[in-house]
Design an enzyme around this catalytic site. Structure first.
Site, PDB file in Angstrom:
ATOM      1  N   ALA A  28       0.777  -1.239   0.000  1.00  0.00           N
ATOM      2  CA  ALA A  28       0.000   0.000   0.000  1.00  0.00           C
ATOM      3  C   ALA A  28       0.806   1.285   0.000  1.00  0.00           C
ATOM      4  O   ALA A  28       0.270   2.345  -0.340  1.00  0.00           O
ATOM      5  CB  ALA A  28      -0.954   0.011   1.203  1.00  0.00           C
ATOM      6  N   GLY A  63      -1.369   6.400  -2.032  1.00  0.00           N
ATOM      7  CA  GLY A  63      -2.257   7.073  -2.983  1.00  0.00           C
ATOM      8  C   GLY A  63      -3.422   6.200  -3.407  1.00  0.00           C
ATOM      9  O   GLY A  63      -4.588   6.618  -3.380  1.00  0.00           O
ATOM     10  N   ASP A 104      -0.101  -3.902  -6.017  1.00  0.00           N
ATOM     11  CA  ASP A 104       0.623  -2.834  -6.725  1.00  0.00           C
ATOM     12  C   ASP A 104       2.097  -3.043  -6.411  1.00  0.00           C
ATOM     13  O   ASP A 104       2.662  -2.419  -5.516  1.00  0.00           O
ATOM     14  CB  ASP A 104       0.122  -1.470  -6.232  1.00  0.00           C
ATOM     15  CG  ASP A 104       0.733  -0.311  -6.991  1.00  0.00           C
ATOM     16  OD1 ASP A 104       1.229  -0.532  -8.116  1.00  0.00           O
ATOM     17  OD2 ASP A 104       0.741   0.804  -6.454  1.00  0.00           O
ATOM     18  N   CYS A 107       4.194  -0.067 -12.208  1.00  0.00           N
ATOM     19  CA  CYS A 107       4.507   1.162 -12.935  1.00  0.00           C
ATOM     20  C   CYS A 107       5.737   0.896 -13.794  1.00  0.00           C
ATOM     21  O   CYS A 107       6.780   1.534 -13.643  1.00  0.00           O
ATOM     22  CB  CYS A 107       4.743   2.319 -11.957  1.00  0.00           C
ATOM     23  SG  CYS A 107       4.912   3.897 -12.815  1.00  0.00           S
TER      24      CYS A 107
END
Length: 503
Positions: A323, A327, A387, A440
């Protein structure tokens, strides 16, 4: 391009060309003594004593840039964290702050091209040039090649800056090199220092857009059949990005945020607002927590987690397994507050967990400081976001120095970690529940490579993620989504949606 007409360099007339002959700059030009770095001999730093002369003819914007470049080089600092502090310290705002920001980030982004040009213009290898002096040379070369600053102003202020940082004896060295750089335009230098566009197109584009070759090759591989877009992808990655804001659902709408901020609503996320300029920290919605800075691509991934179809009832147990810095957790938590759900947010770093706390205050989010590979949580989650830690190759335009700090050797360990986190998520999600795996990075080993390994080894199936980003199109062949700066104006983000089958 940055433009600066305020400063034409130190007063007292135009400096003499050269300053020292090319012969005096040759390696080992002092008998049998080993070569010394420029700025370290009798012509270099003048530390101590009454002989050191300093000058005040370096404007605060340029001196701020040099300070940040030095901290990035010496301390491994992140420019996006250091620069705002330096701007505040010198009370720079408006045009001065914009100029300092442009030349700082531009110099860092362009380092590969700048170093190639400086090497061609100097008979002394750059690894023999003192670091502080190299910062000055890079900053001067950037202004000469990629801004509208006058050549006279760029060279003269660089000479003054050399003295300002304690290299007064190297003024002639700086003057001579930068005047040689100024003799040609950027495109002329590119043709000199880069491989041929005909025989080595990837190498040529890598130099033109100042990317390490291995990163350009990774982009081309990810583009696949659309590899002809590589020039557009690298150019967009080399450009200054817009600031993207997220309007927190339940607090403020994107329309309201656009009106307050003077920005424009984003084309993809219903929460996004784009700002052309200005400090987002000055906006009341940002200061109050109703809005935050977040790339529109990140918003789309967080939104996809809340929208992906699950089989069976969604009981509102949601998990963000990686986390920090918070964001996506904040956006997911805002939606959870509306839907009556609850989010568990896992972060291995206590410091980054503190950042999450600041982002999710008053939201239905519980923070756990734990390793996502074994967080100690009860299985049965409806929705899990992974993520994953990654190379960050997709956000290089926002972290201009990062491209020069990363290496292909980083990828295998990251891919292994990503696989382990996905395995943990597969244990924690319930049958019929979904996992959104995101990075990303467009690197194949971190995107499709990781997903394909998970599909082979874990009890998961992949569903089509493309419908979750509508009206965004041109996101790859599917079923995953790959965003690109040149296509979508977002960072180069990837995500896949995986579901645990119902027995």
């Amino acid at each position: 391009m940055a433009q600066d007409n305020r400063d034409r360099g130190p007063r007292g007339g135009k400096p003499q060309r050269g300053g020292q002959s090319r012969g005096n700059q040759q390696r080992g030009g002092q008998g049998n003594k080993p070569p010394q770095k420029a700025g370290q001999s009798g012509q270099g730093r003048q530390r101590g004593g009454g002989q050191r002369r300093r000058t005040d003819h370096v404007d605060p914007a340029r001196f701020t840039a040099i300070t940040v470049l030095s901290k990035v080089r010496e301390d491994g600092a992140y420019a996006n964290l250091v620069l705002p502090k330096e701007l505040n310290k010198r009370k720079l705002d408006g045009r001065d702050a914009a100029f300092a920001t442009e030349i700082t980030y531009g110099t860092l982004r362009s380092q590969g091209l700048l170093d190639a040009v400086l090497s061609e213009a100097s008979t002394r290898p750059l690894d023999e040039v003192d670091g502080e002096l190299l910062d000055v040379l890079r900053l001067g070369a950037y202004q000469l090649l990629r801004t509208r600053v006058s050549p006279h102003g760029a060279v003269d202020t660089a000479v003054a800056a050399a003295q300002k940082v304690g290299h007064g004896g190297a003024k002639g060295f700086v003057n001579a090199i930068l005047r040689r750089v100024s003799e040609k335009k950027e495109q002329e230098w590119i043709e000199i220092v880069s491989p041929s566009a005909d025989t080595d197109p990837v190498g040529h584009l890598s130099m033109k857009y100042s990317h390490p070759r291995w990163i350009s090759e990774a982009f081309a591989q990810s583009l696949g059949p659309a590899a002809g877009e590589l020039a557009d992808a690298l150019e967009a990655d080399d450009a200054r990005p817009q600031v993207h804001l997220v309007a927190r659902p339940g607090e403020i709408t994107a329309e309201e945020l656009a009106l307050i901020s003077g920005g424009e609503e984003g084309p993809w996320s219903p929460y996004a607002v784009h700002l052309e300029s200005g400090d987002p920290g000055d906006l009341e919605p940002v200061r109050s927590g109703m809005a935050a800075v977040q790339d529109e691509g990140s918003q789309m991934i967080a939104r996809a987690l809340t929208m992906a179809p699950v089989i069976g009832e969604d009981k509102g147990r949601w998990l963000d397994l990686c986390a920090g810095p918070g964001g996506k957790a904040a956006l997911i938590g805002s939606v959870a507050a509306i839907d009556g759900a609850h989010v568990d947010a896992v972060e291995i770093s206590d410091k980054r967990a503190g950042l999450i706390r600041g982002s999710v205050e008053k939201l239905p989010v519980t923070i756990h400081v734990a390793d996502g590979r074994n967080p100690g949580l009860e299985p049965g989650y409806d929705r899990v976001l992974v993520d994953a830690p990654c190379s960050g190759l997709g956000s290089l335009r926002r972290r201009p120095e990062a491209r020069w700090k990363k290496s292909p050797a980083d990828i295998p360990a990251l891919a292994k970690l990503q696989g382990e986190l996905l395995a943990s998520a597969a244990e924690l999600v319930r049958p019929g529940g979904i996992i959104v795996y995101a990075t990303c990075s467009p690197h194949i080993r971190e995107t499709r490579g990781t997903v394909e390994r998970a599909l082979r080894t874990l009890d998961l199936e992949e569903i089509d993620a493309r419908e979750l980003v509508a009206p965004m199109t041109d996101v790859g062949a599917g079923p995953s989504v790959q965003m690109w700066p040149h296509r979508h104006g977002t960072d180069a983000m990837f995500f896949s949606v995986l579901r645990k089958p119902v027995a």
